[in-house]
Design a protein around this motif. Structure first.
Motif, PDB file in Angstrom:
ATOM      1  N   ARG A   1      -0.498  14.920  17.666  1.00  0.00           N
ATOM      2  CA  ARG A   1       0.614  15.058  18.562  1.00  0.00           C
ATOM      3  C   ARG A   1       1.368  13.805  18.447  1.00  0.00           C
ATOM      4  NH1 ARG A   1       0.183  17.768  24.565  1.00  0.00           N
ATOM      5  NH2 ARG A   1       2.505  17.392  25.043  1.00  0.00           N
ATOM      6  N   GLY A   2       2.751  13.953  18.244  1.00  0.00           N
ATOM      7  CA  GLY A   2       3.747  12.814  18.162  1.00  0.00           C
ATOM      8  C   GLY A   2       3.814  12.355  16.664  1.00  0.00           C
ATOM      9  N   MET A   3       2.974  12.688  15.832  1.00  0.00           N
ATOM     10  CA  MET A   3       3.046  12.186  14.523  1.00  0.00           C
ATOM     11  C   MET A   3       4.020  13.070  13.595  1.00  0.00           C
ATOM     12  SD  MET A   3       1.688   9.585  12.555  1.00  0.00           S
ATOM     13  CE  MET A   3      -0.014   9.201  13.079  1.00  0.00           C
ATOM     14  N   GLY A   4       5.329  12.738  13.716  1.00  0.00           N
ATOM     15  CA  GLY A   4       6.419  13.412  12.820  1.00  0.00           C
ATOM     16  C   GLY A   4       6.315  12.925  11.547  1.00  0.00           C
ATOM     17  N   ASP A   5       7.407  13.085  10.490  1.00  0.00           N
ATOM     18  CA  ASP A   5       7.511  12.958   9.292  1.00  0.00           C
ATOM     19  C   ASP A   5       7.679  11.207   9.066  1.00  0.00           C
ATOM     20  OD1 ASP A   5       7.566  15.172   8.236  1.00  0.00           O
ATOM     21  OD2 ASP A   5       9.825  15.737   8.334  1.00  0.00           O
ATOM     22  N   LEU A   6       8.562  10.576  10.118  1.00  0.00           N
ATOM     23  CA  LEU A   6       8.779   9.174   9.976  1.00  0.00           C
ATOM     24  C   LEU A   6       7.398   8.687  10.534  1.00  0.00           C
ATOM     25  CD1 LEU A   6      10.389   6.742   9.796  1.00  0.00           C
ATOM     26  CD2 LEU A   6      11.316   6.985  12.275  1.00  0.00           C
ATOM     27  N   ALA A   7       6.519   8.990  11.321  1.00  0.00           N
ATOM     28  CA  ALA A   7       5.453   8.163  11.852  1.00  0.00           C
ATOM     29  C   ALA A   7       4.559   8.296  10.715  1.00  0.00           C
ATOM     30  CB  ALA A   7       4.910   9.123  12.948  1.00  0.00           C
ATOM     31  N   VAL A   8       4.406   9.373   9.860  1.00  0.00           N
ATOM     32  CA  VAL A   8       3.690   9.538   8.900  1.00  0.00           C
ATOM     33  C   VAL A   8       3.967   8.373   7.707  1.00  0.00           C
ATOM     34  CG1 VAL A   8       2.830  10.838   6.708  1.00  0.00           C
ATOM     35  CG2 VAL A   8       2.995  11.951   8.950  1.00  0.00           C
ATOM     36  N   GLU A   9       5.313   8.291   7.529  1.00  0.00           N
ATOM     37  CA  GLU A   9       5.776   7.503   6.435  1.00  0.00           C
ATOM     38  C   GLU A   9       5.533   5.954   6.838  1.00  0.00           C
ATOM     39  OE1 GLU A   9       9.899   8.118   6.086  1.00  0.00           O
ATOM     40  OE2 GLU A   9       9.607   9.731   4.807  1.00  0.00           O
ATOM     41  N   VAL A  10       5.527   5.613   8.179  1.00  0.00           N
ATOM     42  CA  VAL A  10       5.164   4.194   8.711  1.00  0.00           C
ATOM     43  C   VAL A  10       3.575   4.140   8.208  1.00  0.00           C
ATOM     44  CG1 VAL A  10       4.840   2.927  10.728  1.00  0.00           C
ATOM     45  CG2 VAL A  10       7.043   4.084  10.291  1.00  0.00           C
ATOM     46  N   PHE A  11       2.725   5.274   8.798  1.00  0.00           N
ATOM     47  CA  PHE A  11       1.456   5.016   8.370  1.00  0.00           C
ATOM     48  C   PHE A  11       0.902   4.958   6.843  1.00  0.00           C
ATOM     49  CE2 PHE A  11      -2.791   7.240   7.719  1.00  0.00           C
ATOM     50  CZ  PHE A  11      -3.415   6.576   8.606  1.00  0.00           C
ATOM     51  N   PHE A  12       1.706   5.390   6.077  1.00  0.00           N
ATOM     52  CA  PHE A  12       1.492   5.353   4.552  1.00  0.00           C
ATOM     53  C   PHE A  12       1.702   3.946   4.191  1.00  0.00           C
ATOM     54  CE2 PHE A  12       1.854  10.014   2.884  1.00  0.00           C
ATOM     55  CZ  PHE A  12       0.550  10.389   3.661  1.00  0.00           C
ATOM     56  N   ASN A  13       2.904   3.366   5.028  1.00  0.00           N
ATOM     57  CA  ASN A  13       3.517   2.133   4.273  1.00  0.00           C
ATOM     58  C   ASN A  13       2.203   0.976   4.647  1.00  0.00           C
ATOM     59  OD1 ASN A  13       5.835   2.699   4.209  1.00  0.00           O
ATOM     60  ND2 ASN A  13       6.774   1.420   5.616  1.00  0.00           N
ATOM     61  N   ASN A  14       1.515   1.297   5.736  1.00  0.00           N
ATOM     62  CA  ASN A  14       0.213   0.321   5.926  1.00  0.00           C
ATOM     63  C   ASN A  14      -1.147   0.743   5.515  1.00  0.00           C
ATOM     64  OD1 ASN A  14       1.693  -1.603   7.693  1.00  0.00           O
ATOM     65  ND2 ASN A  14       1.551  -0.324   9.423  1.00  0.00           N
ATOM     66  N   VAL A  15      -1.239   2.032   5.441  1.00  0.00           N
ATOM     67  CA  VAL A  15      -2.558   2.378   5.231  1.00  0.00           C
ATOM     68  C   VAL A  15      -2.841   2.299   3.545  1.00  0.00           C
ATOM     69  CG1 VAL A  15      -2.398   4.801   4.701  1.00  0.00           C
ATOM     70  CG2 VAL A  15      -4.534   4.121   5.675  1.00  0.00           C
ATOM     71  N   GLN A  16      -1.839   2.321   2.855  1.00  0.00           N
ATOM     72  CA  GLN A  16      -1.975   2.182   1.349  1.00  0.00           C
ATOM     73  C   GLN A  16      -2.783   0.821   1.059  1.00  0.00           C
ATOM     74  OE1 GLN A  16       1.672   1.697  -0.874  1.00  0.00           O
ATOM     75  NE2 GLN A  16       2.642   0.762   1.007  1.00  0.00           N
ATOM     76  N   SER A  17      -2.752  -0.152   1.955  1.00  0.00           N
ATOM     77  CA  SER A  17      -3.433  -1.345   1.739  1.00  0.00           C
ATOM     78  C   SER A  17      -5.037  -1.195   1.772  1.00  0.00           C
ATOM     79  CB  SER A  17      -2.882  -2.480   2.837  1.00  0.00           C
ATOM     80  OG  SER A  17      -3.502  -2.108   4.082  1.00  0.00           O
TER      81      SER A  17
ATOM     82  N   SER B   1       3.785   3.578  -1.535  1.00  0.00           N
ATOM     83  CA  SER B   1       4.335   4.212  -0.603  1.00  0.00           C
ATOM     84  C   SER B   1       5.450   3.205   0.059  1.00  0.00           C
ATOM     85  CB  SER B   1       3.410   4.731   0.600  1.00  0.00           C
ATOM     86  OG  SER B   1       2.577   5.483   0.203  1.00  0.00           O
ATOM     87  N   ILE B   2       6.657   3.950   0.303  1.00  0.00           N
ATOM     88  CA  ILE B   2       7.795   3.265   1.006  1.00  0.00           C
ATOM     89  C   ILE B   2       8.444   4.203   1.842  1.00  0.00           C
ATOM     90  CG2 ILE B   2       9.958   1.981   0.937  1.00  0.00           C
ATOM     91  CD1 ILE B   2       8.966   1.042  -2.062  1.00  0.00           C
ATOM     92  N   ASP B   3       8.586   3.735   3.059  1.00  0.00           N
ATOM     93  CA  ASP B   3       9.289   4.947   3.960  1.00  0.00           C
ATOM     94  C   ASP B   3      10.473   5.144   3.633  1.00  0.00           C
ATOM     95  OD1 ASP B   3      11.208   3.334   6.176  1.00  0.00           O
ATOM     96  OD2 ASP B   3       9.219   2.124   5.749  1.00  0.00           O
ATOM     97  N   SER B   4      11.193   6.173   4.269  1.00  0.00           N
ATOM     98  CA  SER B   4      12.635   6.745   3.569  1.00  0.00           C
ATOM     99  C   SER B   4      13.655   5.536   4.131  1.00  0.00           C
ATOM    100  CB  SER B   4      12.868   8.021   4.029  1.00  0.00           C
ATOM    101  OG  SER B   4      12.643   8.189   5.260  1.00  0.00           O
TER     102      SER B   4
ATOM    103  N   THR C   1      17.159   1.054   2.240  1.00  0.00           N
ATOM    104  CA  THR C   1      17.547  -0.473   2.365  1.00  0.00           C
ATOM    105  C   THR C   1      17.359  -0.936   1.005  1.00  0.00           C
ATOM    106  OG1 THR C   1      16.785  -0.669   4.614  1.00  0.00           O
ATOM    107  CG2 THR C   1      16.888  -2.770   3.349  1.00  0.00           C
ATOM    108  N   ALA C   2      16.287  -0.696   0.232  1.00  0.00           N
ATOM    109  CA  ALA C   2      15.879  -1.101  -1.124  1.00  0.00           C
ATOM    110  C   ALA C   2      17.363  -0.884  -1.928  1.00  0.00           C
ATOM    111  CB  ALA C   2      14.871  -0.449  -1.848  1.00  0.00           C
ATOM    112  N   ASP C   3      17.970   0.445  -1.803  1.00  0.00           N
ATOM    113  CA  ASP C   3      19.038   0.826  -2.835  1.00  0.00           C
ATOM    114  C   ASP C   3      20.186  -0.008  -2.395  1.00  0.00           C
ATOM    115  OD1 ASP C   3      19.910   2.575  -4.623  1.00  0.00           O
ATOM    116  OD2 ASP C   3      20.618   3.862  -3.130  1.00  0.00           O
TER     117      ASP C   3
ATOM    118  N   ALA D   1       6.549  -3.006   1.691  1.00  0.00           N
ATOM    119  CA  ALA D   1       7.439  -1.950   2.295  1.00  0.00           C
ATOM    120  C   ALA D   1       7.635  -2.503   3.736  1.00  0.00           C
ATOM    121  CB  ALA D   1       6.266  -0.678   2.156  1.00  0.00           C
ATOM    122  N   ASN D   2       6.753  -3.168   4.382  1.00  0.00           N
ATOM    123  CA  ASN D   2       6.926  -3.878   5.805  1.00  0.00           C
ATOM    124  C   ASN D   2       8.079  -4.734   5.604  1.00  0.00           C
ATOM    125  OD1 ASN D   2       5.006  -2.282   7.223  1.00  0.00           O
ATOM    126  ND2 ASN D   2       3.449  -3.504   6.500  1.00  0.00           N
TER     127      ASN D   2
END
Length: 224
Positions: free
Chosen positions: A146-162, A170-173, A178-180, A206-207
């Protein structure tokens, strides 16, 4: 129109983002030391808490303060979180300054604890196993929180890939945009190669892009 970046230019900018703005997963908390970043149940749960908080449209300072307070309260320990009441969680979120969303947040944290215990036997590493180590499957499972939408998943991926290397790169959208903007481009595999395919460095990078965006420091990178 921004001129096309060259591989050399992009590599210099990637290095600058990493070295000057890079941040450890769970930066600002007692869990941020790279030596403690192992796939332990409490680390993965802390990353889920971090993602849930950061996905809300509140200030960077308040998200950092709230995450720090949640960790200090021991909420990254599923046993501690499971034993809290809704009132307990509301007060802790309030202590973090998470006032606008504290009631909904308290409910979501309670639902998170219940799901982790009942479906994943108290350890979100079991979600990785259920997803066969594949990010697209994990995304579906994570969105059951609950509360874990697309953006939250992306933020989680940024960190959990470590700590879950199969999730790199993984880099959030928002950070990829910003990279572009700063001339690095949006080829995630190319960026990963420049970082020597190191999942921890990818997470820091990513962070770091998030820091560049939040601090409005794009000009510092663009001028290279």
């Amino acid at each position: 129109m921004m001129p096309a970046h060259t591989p050399k230019d992009a590599a210099l900018k990637i290095s600058k983002v990493l070295n000057e703005f890079g941040r450890s997963p769970l930066h600002g908390t007692e869990l941020a030391d790279p030596r403690s970043l192992k796939p332990r149940p409490e680390i993965v749960l802390a990353m889920a808490l971090d993602a849930l908080i950061k996905a809300r449209p509140i200030s960077h300072e308040l998200t950092q303060k709230t995450i720090k307070v949640l960790i200090e309260a021991g909420y990254h320990d599923i046993n501690v979180l499971s034993e809290t009441t809704w009132e307990d969680r509301t007060m802790v979120l309030q202590d973090g300054g998470y006032n606008r969303y504290r009631e909904q947040g308290a409910t979501n944290l309670g639902e998170l604890a219940k799901l982790v215990v009942e479906r994943y036997d108290g350890d979100l590493n079991n979600l990785l196993k259920l997803a066969d180590g594949k990010p697209h499957k994990a995304r579906i499972l994570l969105k059951e929180i609950r509360g874990m939408g697309d953006l939250a998943v992306e933020v989680f991926f940024n960190n959990v890939q470590s700590i879950w290397p199969s999730f790199a790169p993984s880099i959030d959208s928002r950070s990829l945009k910003t990279a572009d903007e700063i001339g690095i481009g949006t080829d995630v595999d190319e960026i990963y190669n420049a970082l020597e395919q190191d999942p921890m460095r990818m997470s820091w990078f990513a962070n770091g892009l998030s820091e560049v965006r939040l601090e409005r420091r794009q000009d510092v990178i663009e001028e290279l």
